[in-house]
Design an enzyme around this catalytic site. Sequence first.
Site, mmCIF file in Angstrom:
data_model
loop_
_atom_site.group_PDB
_atom_site.id
_atom_site.type_symbol
_atom_site.label_atom_id
_atom_site.label_comp_id
_atom_site.label_asym_id
_atom_site.label_seq_id
_atom_site.Cartn_x
_atom_site.Cartn_y
_atom_site.Cartn_z
ATOM 1 N N TRP A 66 -33.401 43.011 -9.321
ATOM 2 C CA TRP A 66 -32.868 42.985 -10.693
ATOM 3 C C TRP A 66 -33.063 41.609 -11.322
ATOM 4 N N HIS A 125 -26.239 33.757 -15.255
ATOM 5 C CA HIS A 125 -24.906 33.368 -14.834
ATOM 6 C C HIS A 125 -23.828 33.746 -15.852
ATOM 7 N N THR A 176 -10.406 29.433 -12.945
ATOM 8 C CA THR A 176 -10.209 30.751 -12.345
ATOM 9 C C THR A 176 -8.943 30.755 -11.507
ATOM 10 N N SER A 203 -4.596 41.418 -17.013
ATOM 11 C CA SER A 203 -3.536 40.684 -17.709
ATOM 12 C C SER A 203 -2.664 41.603 -18.562
ATOM 13 N N LYS A 230 -5.924 31.359 -13.481
ATOM 14 C CA LYS A 230 -5.688 32.766 -13.796
ATOM 15 C C LYS A 230 -5.022 33.481 -12.622
ATOM 16 N N HIS A 266 -27.210 27.237 -9.690
ATOM 17 C CA HIS A 266 -26.679 27.451 -8.339
ATOM 18 C C HIS A 266 -27.302 28.682 -7.687
ATOM 19 N N HIS A 267 -28.050 29.455 -8.460
ATOM 20 C CA HIS A 267 -28.795 30.558 -7.862
ATOM 21 C C HIS A 267 -30.140 30.075 -7.329
ATOM 22 N N HIS A 272 -30.940 50.083 -8.700
ATOM 23 C CA HIS A 272 -29.506 50.058 -8.407
ATOM 24 C C HIS A 272 -28.854 48.865 -9.108
ATOM 25 N N TYR A 308 -20.147 36.512 -15.744
ATOM 26 C CA TYR A 308 -18.804 36.396 -16.322
ATOM 27 C C TYR A 308 -18.579 37.444 -17.396
ATOM 28 N N ARG A 313 -31.410 39.614 2.507
ATOM 29 C CA ARG A 313 -31.208 40.766 1.638
ATOM 30 C C ARG A 313 -32.554 41.353 1.238
ATOM 31 N N ASP A 332 -10.411 50.632 -37.622
ATOM 32 C CA ASP A 332 -11.591 51.005 -36.840
ATOM 33 C C ASP A 332 -12.288 49.715 -36.473
ATOM 34 N N GLU A 381 -23.939 36.096 -17.698
ATOM 35 C CA GLU A 381 -23.875 37.548 -17.552
ATOM 36 C C GLU A 381 -22.847 37.960 -16.495
ATOM 37 N N SER A 431 -28.858 46.433 -28.120
ATOM 38 C CA SER A 431 -27.601 47.172 -28.149
ATOM 39 C C SER A 431 -26.424 46.260 -27.850
ATOM 40 N N SER A 432 -26.567 45.423 -26.820
ATOM 41 C CA SER A 432 -25.464 44.540 -26.453
ATOM 42 C C SER A 432 -25.146 43.545 -27.553
HETATM 43 C C1 HEA Z 1 -21.562 46.375 -10.802
HETATM 44 C C2 HEA Z 1 -22.508 46.341 -10.044
HETATM 45 C C3 HEA Z 1 -22.665 46.999 -8.709
HETATM 46 C C4 HEA Z 1 -21.963 48.032 -8.107
HETATM 47 C C5 HEA Z 1 -20.790 48.798 -8.630
HETATM 48 C C6 HEA Z 1 -22.577 48.232 -6.838
HETATM 49 C C7 HEA Z 1 -22.162 49.207 -5.923
HETATM 50 C C8 HEA Z 1 -22.691 49.361 -4.645
HETATM 51 N N1 HEA Z 1 -23.729 48.654 -4.085
HETATM 52 FE FE1 HEA Z 1 -24.809 47.222 -5.020
HETATM 53 N N2 HEA Z 1 -25.883 45.783 -5.967
HETATM 54 C C9 HEA Z 1 -25.661 45.278 -7.226
HETATM 55 C C10 HEA Z 1 -24.629 45.622 -8.078
HETATM 56 C C11 HEA Z 1 -23.700 46.613 -7.797
HETATM 57 N N3 HEA Z 1 -23.625 47.372 -6.665
HETATM 58 C C12 HEA Z 1 -26.655 44.303 -7.553
HETATM 59 C C13 HEA Z 1 -26.762 43.510 -8.854
HETATM 60 C C14 HEA Z 1 -27.498 44.219 -6.444
HETATM 61 C C15 HEA Z 1 -28.719 43.326 -6.257
HETATM 62 C C16 HEA Z 1 -29.971 44.080 -6.489
HETATM 63 C C17 HEA Z 1 -31.137 43.251 -6.136
HETATM 64 O O1 HEA Z 1 -31.217 42.763 -4.998
HETATM 65 O O2 HEA Z 1 -31.983 43.063 -7.007
HETATM 66 C C18 HEA Z 1 -26.978 45.151 -5.460
HETATM 67 C C19 HEA Z 1 -27.527 45.339 -4.201
HETATM 68 C C20 HEA Z 1 -26.982 46.139 -3.215
HETATM 69 C C21 HEA Z 1 -27.391 46.140 -1.858
HETATM 70 C C22 HEA Z 1 -28.414 45.212 -1.243
HETATM 71 C C23 HEA Z 1 -29.774 45.755 -1.275
HETATM 72 C C24 HEA Z 1 -30.671 44.790 -0.601
HETATM 73 O O3 HEA Z 1 -30.575 43.591 -0.848
HETATM 74 O O4 HEA Z 1 -31.485 45.260 0.199
HETATM 75 C C25 HEA Z 1 -26.635 47.076 -1.195
HETATM 76 C C26 HEA Z 1 -26.745 47.385 0.235
HETATM 77 O O5 HEA Z 1 -25.912 47.910 0.825
HETATM 78 C C27 HEA Z 1 -25.752 47.637 -2.172
HETATM 79 C C28 HEA Z 1 -24.811 48.626 -1.905
HETATM 80 C C29 HEA Z 1 -23.886 49.085 -2.831
HETATM 81 C C30 HEA Z 1 -22.942 50.149 -2.538
HETATM 82 C C31 HEA Z 1 -22.825 50.871 -1.248
HETATM 83 C C32 HEA Z 1 -22.198 50.307 -3.684
HETATM 84 C C33 HEA Z 1 -21.105 51.298 -3.872
HETATM 85 O O6 HEA Z 1 -20.006 50.674 -4.457
HETATM 86 C C34 HEA Z 1 -21.590 52.444 -4.700
HETATM 87 C C35 HEA Z 1 -20.604 53.537 -4.705
HETATM 88 C C36 HEA Z 1 -21.183 54.805 -5.257
HETATM 89 C C37 HEA Z 1 -20.734 55.406 -6.337
HETATM 90 C C38 HEA Z 1 -19.607 54.866 -7.089
HETATM 91 C C39 HEA Z 1 -21.364 56.630 -6.872
HETATM 92 C C40 HEA Z 1 -20.835 57.867 -6.231
HETATM 93 C C41 HEA Z 1 -21.945 58.794 -5.985
HETATM 94 C C42 HEA Z 1 -21.781 59.955 -5.351
HETATM 95 C C43 HEA Z 1 -20.473 60.446 -4.894
HETATM 96 C C44 HEA Z 1 -22.956 60.759 -5.044
HETATM 97 C C45 HEA Z 1 -22.973 61.991 -5.819
HETATM 98 C C46 HEA Z 1 -24.359 62.176 -6.168
HETATM 99 C C47 HEA Z 1 -24.785 62.871 -7.219
HETATM 100 C C48 HEA Z 1 -23.854 63.593 -8.124
HETATM 101 C C49 HEA Z 1 -26.237 62.919 -7.512
HETATM 102 N N4 HEA Z 1 -25.977 47.058 -3.380
HETATM 103 C C1 HEA Z 2 -18.540 39.381 -11.695
HETATM 104 C C2 HEA Z 2 -19.463 38.698 -11.230
HETATM 105 C C3 HEA Z 2 -19.377 37.359 -10.560
HETATM 106 C C4 HEA Z 2 -18.386 36.400 -10.566
HETATM 107 C C5 HEA Z 2 -17.072 36.413 -11.273
HETATM 108 C C6 HEA Z 2 -18.876 35.334 -9.743
HETATM 109 C C7 HEA Z 2 -18.159 34.167 -9.514
HETATM 110 C C8 HEA Z 2 -18.655 33.077 -8.830
HETATM 111 N N1 HEA Z 2 -19.874 32.996 -8.191
HETATM 112 FE FE1 HEA Z 2 -21.216 34.486 -8.015
HETATM 113 N N2 HEA Z 2 -22.695 35.856 -8.088
HETATM 114 C C9 HEA Z 2 -22.652 37.064 -8.735
HETATM 115 C C10 HEA Z 2 -21.607 37.562 -9.469
HETATM 116 C C11 HEA Z 2 -20.439 36.862 -9.717
HETATM 117 N N3 HEA Z 2 -20.114 35.642 -9.237
HETATM 118 C C12 HEA Z 2 -23.864 37.802 -8.525
HETATM 119 C C13 HEA Z 2 -24.201 39.186 -9.085
HETATM 120 C C14 HEA Z 2 -24.670 36.996 -7.730
HETATM 121 C C15 HEA Z 2 -26.033 37.295 -7.125
HETATM 122 C C16 HEA Z 2 -27.146 37.422 -8.075
HETATM 123 C C17 HEA Z 2 -28.391 37.765 -7.334
HETATM 124 O O1 HEA Z 2 -28.997 36.857 -6.750
HETATM 125 O O2 HEA Z 2 -28.770 38.960 -7.312
HETATM 126 C C18 HEA Z 2 -23.904 35.774 -7.488
HETATM 127 C C19 HEA Z 2 -24.394 34.708 -6.764
HETATM 128 C C20 HEA Z 2 -23.751 33.490 -6.666
HETATM 129 C C21 HEA Z 2 -24.356 32.303 -6.137
HETATM 130 C C22 HEA Z 2 -25.801 32.176 -5.655
HETATM 131 C C23 HEA Z 2 -25.901 32.498 -4.222
HETATM 132 C C24 HEA Z 2 -27.294 32.516 -3.755
HETATM 133 O O3 HEA Z 2 -28.082 33.333 -4.239
HETATM 134 O O4 HEA Z 2 -27.599 31.692 -2.897
HETATM 135 C C25 HEA Z 2 -23.419 31.314 -6.185
HETATM 136 C C26 HEA Z 2 -23.632 29.920 -5.754
HETATM 137 O O5 HEA Z 2 -23.019 29.025 -6.133
HETATM 138 C C27 HEA Z 2 -22.224 31.901 -6.765
HETATM 139 C C28 HEA Z 2 -21.053 31.214 -7.006
HETATM 140 C C29 HEA Z 2 -19.963 31.743 -7.690
HETATM 141 C C30 HEA Z 2 -18.759 30.970 -7.982
HETATM 142 C C31 HEA Z 2 -18.469 29.564 -7.574
HETATM 143 C C32 HEA Z 2 -17.952 31.818 -8.711
HETATM 144 C C33 HEA Z 2 -16.603 31.450 -9.271
HETATM 145 O O6 HEA Z 2 -16.486 31.868 -10.589
HETATM 146 C C34 HEA Z 2 -15.477 32.017 -8.451
HETATM 147 C C35 HEA Z 2 -14.164 31.386 -8.826
HETATM 148 C C36 HEA Z 2 -12.996 32.042 -8.148
HETATM 149 C C37 HEA Z 2 -12.289 31.533 -7.118
HETATM 150 C C38 HEA Z 2 -12.659 30.233 -6.467
HETATM 151 C C39 HEA Z 2 -11.135 32.264 -6.503
HETATM 152 C C40 HEA Z 2 -9.800 32.030 -7.144
HETATM 153 C C41 HEA Z 2 -9.387 30.617 -7.214
HETATM 154 C C42 HEA Z 2 -8.328 30.089 -6.545
HETATM 155 C C43 HEA Z 2 -7.432 30.915 -5.706
HETATM 156 C C44 HEA Z 2 -8.056 28.646 -6.777
HETATM 157 C C45 HEA Z 2 -8.164 27.767 -5.593
HETATM 158 C C46 HEA Z 2 -9.568 27.714 -5.105
HETATM 159 C C47 HEA Z 2 -10.187 26.596 -4.712
HETATM 160 C C48 HEA Z 2 -9.643 25.240 -4.881
HETATM 161 C C49 HEA Z 2 -11.536 26.726 -4.062
HETATM 162 N N4 HEA Z 2 -22.457 33.220 -7.041
HETATM 163 CU CU LIG Z 3 -23.969 32.440 -10.952
#
Ligand code: HEA
Ligand code: HEA
Ligand SMILES: [Cu+2]
Lengths: 372, 529, 295
Positions: free
Chosen positions: B145, B257, B332, B272, B335, B306-307, B80, B261, B454, B109, B259, B173-174
């Site tokens: 993942w 990380h 951020t 925007s 923005k 921070h992870h 997933h 962004y 989790r 293009d 990634e 590819s990327s």
């Molecule tokens: C962009 C990234 C993305 C997106 C969009 C989503 C979307 C969703 N994710 Fe997840 N998720 C991750 C990225 C994302 N996730 C990542 C990185 C992890 C961590 C993995 C890890 O721990 O290693 C995670 C983990 C994660 C967990 C935690 C698992 C765990 O730690 O045990 C859960 C649990 O609820 C969850 C739920 C969901 C749900 C309910 C949605 C919903 O938004 C999904 C909505 C569904 C659809 C949009 C599809 C629609 C499908 C149908 C209508 C069915 C039709 C069926 C057929 C035609 C066959 N996700």
């Molecule tokens: C699109 C993806 C995305 C983005 C944009 C971010 C944005 C940020 N993430 Fe997130 N993050 C993930 C995707 C993302 N993250 C994923 C996938 C994981 C889990 C990976 C895994 O373990 O599977 C994760 C996990 C993760 C962790 C690790 C948690 C843990 O495993 O214990 C942390 C810890 O610092 C963190 C921090 C942040 C911070 C500080 C930002 C900042 O960039 C956010 C900045 C934005 C704001 C703060 C809001 C707007 C700002 C204002 C309104 C200004 C005023 C605000 C203040 C003065 C506070 N993220």
């Molecule tokens: Cu991070």
Amino acid sequence: MLQNVRILSVLFALFPAIAWSEWEVNMTRGVTDTSAAVFDLHMIVFYICVAISVVVFGVMFWSIYHHRKSKGAESHPFHESTSIEILWTIVPTIILIIILVPATKTLVESYDTSESDMDIQVTGYQWKWRYKYIGQDVDFFSVMTTPSDEIYNKADKNPNYLLEVDNPLVVPINKKIRFLFTSNDVIHAWWVPALALKKDAIPGFINESFTKINKPGIYRGQCAELCGKDHGFMPIVIKAVPEEEYIAWLDERKSLKEKEASASQKDWTMEELMAKGEQVYNKSCSACHQPTGVGLPPVFPALKGSAIALGPMDDHLDIVFNGKSGTGMSGFGEQLSAVDLAAVVTYERNAWGNNVGDILLPADVEKMKGGK
Amino acid sequence: MTTQVADVEHGHENGHGPATGITRWLFTTNHKDIGTMYLIFSLVMLFIGGSMAFVIRAELFQPGLQLVEPAFFNQMITMHGLIMVFGAVMPAFVGLANWMIPMMIGAPDMALPRLNNLSFWILPFAFTMMMSTLFMDGGGPNFGWTFYAPLSTTYAPPSTTFFILAIHMMGASSIMGAINVVVTIVNMRAPGMTYMKMPMFCWTWLITAFLLIAVMPVLAGVVTMMLMDIHFGTSFFDAGGGGDPVLFQHVFWFFGHPEVYIMILPSFGVVSEVIPTFARKKLFGYHSMVYAIVAIAVLSFVVWAHHMFTVGMPLAGEIFFMYTTMLIAVPTGVKIFNWVSTMFRGSMTFETPMLYAIAFVILFTIGGLSGIMLALAPVDFVYHDTYFVVAHFHYVLVPGAIFGIFAAVYYWLPKWSGKMYDESLAKFHFWVSFIGLNLTFFPMHFVGLAGMPRRIPDYPLQFADFNMIVSIGAFMFGTSQLIFVYVLIKTLRSGEKAPQRPWEGAEGLEWTVPSPAPYHTFATPPKVD
Amino acid sequence: MDTHQEYYVPQQSHWPIVAAFGIFLTLGGLGMTLSDMQQQKDMGFSLGVFLLGAVVMAYMFAGWFGNVIRESHDGLYSDQLSGSFRRGMGWFIFSEVMFFAAFFGVLFYVRVLSIPWLGGEGDKGISHMLWPDFVAQWPLLLNPDPEHFKAPDGIIDPWHIPLLNTILLVASSFTLTFAHNALKVGNRAKVKLFMVITLALGFTFLGFQVFEYIEAYKHLNLTLETGVYASTFFLLTGFHGAHVTVGSIILLVIFVRVLKGHFSAENHFAFEAGSWYWHFVDVVWLCLFLLVYVF
Ligand code: HEA
Ligand code: HEA
Ligand SMILES: [Cu+2]
Ligand code: CUA
């Protein structure tokens, strides 16, 4: 847009109903000074975040409401203002600094493991914990006891479902306890929310941390790092007791060893060993080799019909006793008593259609234990 | 940034239209065809990844093991995560880049059209390889993942080899896709289109592409070391030979990380574009928006650990990574404030793209603020690896990345297809998604704080109520995506004819060409002043 | 960019999909081979798939680049397009830089952090408890767990073959530049001469590298299985060697094209791209010589 507002107000209306201080929706305040500090920090940032949201979303909803075309709003051409942009760079920076001061303080304190009153080595194994009281000759494993009937919904779940173990970690209150975390196989993480203590257990390295519990009680936690199949089933139970009680417990633990030794001198029959072996097998082995001995190949081999289980006794005992490094099969020589080892090996050789017919006596295993 | 087009001439000098039959898609060098293929691919992946989320949520509907075994559950969360990240979000963004960047900068293009086709066609093969692991002996990857060693090396199922090679393919590819984007933007802008006149979407993609080129090779490096540990007896991640399992995490998150962004910046770009259009007002603070993206990208290279606050880093490391992470809130925030100011004193209407953009701003901010909470190392000792983290990243990914994509699709669909979508149906899709999404991911904060780890297939009883709500929300959100598919099909089959510029406030070169955009857009570059 | 030039957008091409399929076959075959190896199965079929993939790739490269060369000859390429090629190559090399940077980062981490920790020094020195007999040192001639990771008997002396190789590779960078300069003034005989020298230096380098590996395996017990010193050593030198091999093949192809009379004094992008790559490989070697062999 009204709809938008309505939805959000419904969401926000839910908040008071879910009282924030309750354990179920919020972090626990815990029972140590560190956990209290962490909790306070958590609440501070939380309120700051709420305040920021209120301001940002407030302005946004205000303009969504008033500056809509349907109300005749006309767009104003302003689109740049250096002073205001500098302002909203500086204000968040100041907010961050305000948060970082207490955070740094708490962090530094949580890293000070010096001058501990006692040391406990905690080792993660695929799917159990081992606790070794350094300098005390107390060393045992702690395994989840939730019956599989409850997990598979064949029986009602008890209140401590998934959070119960055979041997809890017993510690005294008001003592600074230093933990040394490590692992025998993959990375695990030892986590007890009430202590605000979570530390990874990394194979080959040691991580230090400490706790000082203020209140007697039973605190429960879980492994917090994905460690394979049964990651969800390796809970932690810690029993904090007054010091006298702790000392009494230590003595009892030490006398346990002698009892075990005398049990292995007894003459065991096949039936007794098989019965005991089945228990041990279901507790210690079935997670990987499955209750029916068919395993989950290719990672966890079947024992039913396996060459080792049907082959010479020595090889069989050897792999159970010493394990095989680099695989999930850890050595059980230290984990199980001589009786348990003898029973489980006997069981494996004679269950599920493995009909070798021989038995392993606890006394023989005792020799191997002595030899090591 | 008024872009006036002096000379819109659509000469078809090398005037071939689309070829017919399957070879149009297999052999194409046209950015629009390739963009379409990327978008369709990503939609399919969204459904596959979403179906896996369904499996996860169905198992977690109630305590106890009902549907799947823990071993399979772990494969589901891994797949997933991987499919959503590498299969749904990233290809969707590349698809948007393919469609829009040449049109926005006035290029004929992409700069390297054949390479472009290769970047796409690697993906179906890569995902075939990756998903085939699920059917292999011992099952597919089951280590999350983030595939931490040694669970992913010494203790991994045999299929891991194929998982690694599939990652290599996606990485290739990327990188190729990103090189193409950078070169296109740097080299192919129409005369007069200076960097500071470029649409914000192009800016965000330029920076994203830079991040991709910088970190995908690092991902390739780390999986290569895994491969060697598994097959050739090296000991990078094994303390017995002098390595360190934590080293894996450092290298992985150095990729990981940036990634995250990569998965948000293009959405920033879309928002925007959309907000100024429907606020009928220029984007507030264009320059600071650009600087903010650059700042976010630069900072993203120095926050990775921070992870890893709980792996036992030395104190100095914890402090360094805590501070740098917090700092990201500043650009951020700029923005967010600029978007709000763009709406302020505008003349707003709320067509579907705008609804998505507004939801993006709100929900992404919520996700970002929980990120700030996570960034506090001592508190992260409690949050880490709980559902609080899951809530955080779904808030930034689903209403962040995915809503950004939805906004883009509704915004540009008239340009792509020449047809208007059904506005009320699209609004319906929005509202069901919006409610479903919050129902799914908001309660995750609560169970996380209450202590639910989790990646577990079964949980203690006190988490039962909220998990049920989460699962119901998930089914609602997932199912509502079927509405999206229906809207798309309906548009293509029976949508009304779209005018050249369907949105009153829209500016930019893409609106100066007819709808649907001709197969070859700017054979002669337009002049921009 | 004021005067408008036509930007060549190629017609349909089947090479990309052949390439994608070739990559799939090659990597799929590689994966199957490795799996067979691990499970000690017969790997004939898997190797076959791998080789088939390699053949498809070779066919694809020949065809695709042949195509590009033909188009270039036909004058389809504008200055702007050649700018695209240049920038594309530049960013590709940047991605390679990051690939090696990751490996150098690993070397840094192992030497500065993990080995001292395991040996009882620094912030996590307590880990030494688990490896009481281990002494932190670099090169690592004693592993924490000698039972599973027998340490090498010795390491490669930097002042013999590696030094020689450094000289060879640096020299080849110079000779390649001489060839380039000669091409720019249209002195084709000189181009050929210096290309031959460059190629000879490159292949000699590779020969020495192979010799060094044989030495390591046969006499020093310095193998992949002997701990993290060897792991990083082979990782860095191995990937570098692979890049030299690719670079040599590129130069060889370019040499053949020179012989065929391709390239003009103004227009010789393939030559330049090849030489950028070669210089990049050279710079990596210098870092490698210092950080892997000497210090
Ligand atoms: C962009 C990234 C993305 C997106 C969009 C989503 C979307 C969703 N994710 Fe997840 N998720 C991750 C990225 C994302 N996730 C990542 C990185 C992890 C961590 C993995 C890890 O721990 O290693 C995670 C983990 C994660 C967990 C935690 C698992 C765990 O730690 O045990 C859960 C649990 O609820 C969850 C739920 C969901 C749900 C309910 C949605 C919903 O938004 C999904 C909505 C569904 C659809 C949009 C599809 C629609 C499908 C149908 C209508 C069915 C039709 C069926 C057929 C035609 C066959 N996700
Ligand atoms: C699109 C993806 C995305 C983005 C944009 C971010 C944005 C940020 N993430 Fe997130 N993050 C993930 C995707 C993302 N993250 C994923 C996938 C994981 C889990 C990976 C895994 O373990 O599977 C994760 C996990 C993760 C962790 C690790 C948690 C843990 O495993 O214990 C942390 C810890 O610092 C963190 C921090 C942040 C911070 C500080 C930002 C900042 O960039 C956010 C900045 C934005 C704001 C703060 C809001 C707007 C700002 C204002 C309104 C200004 C005023 C605000 C203040 C003065 C506070 N993220
Ligand atoms: Cu991070
Ligand atoms: Cu042990 Cu998770």
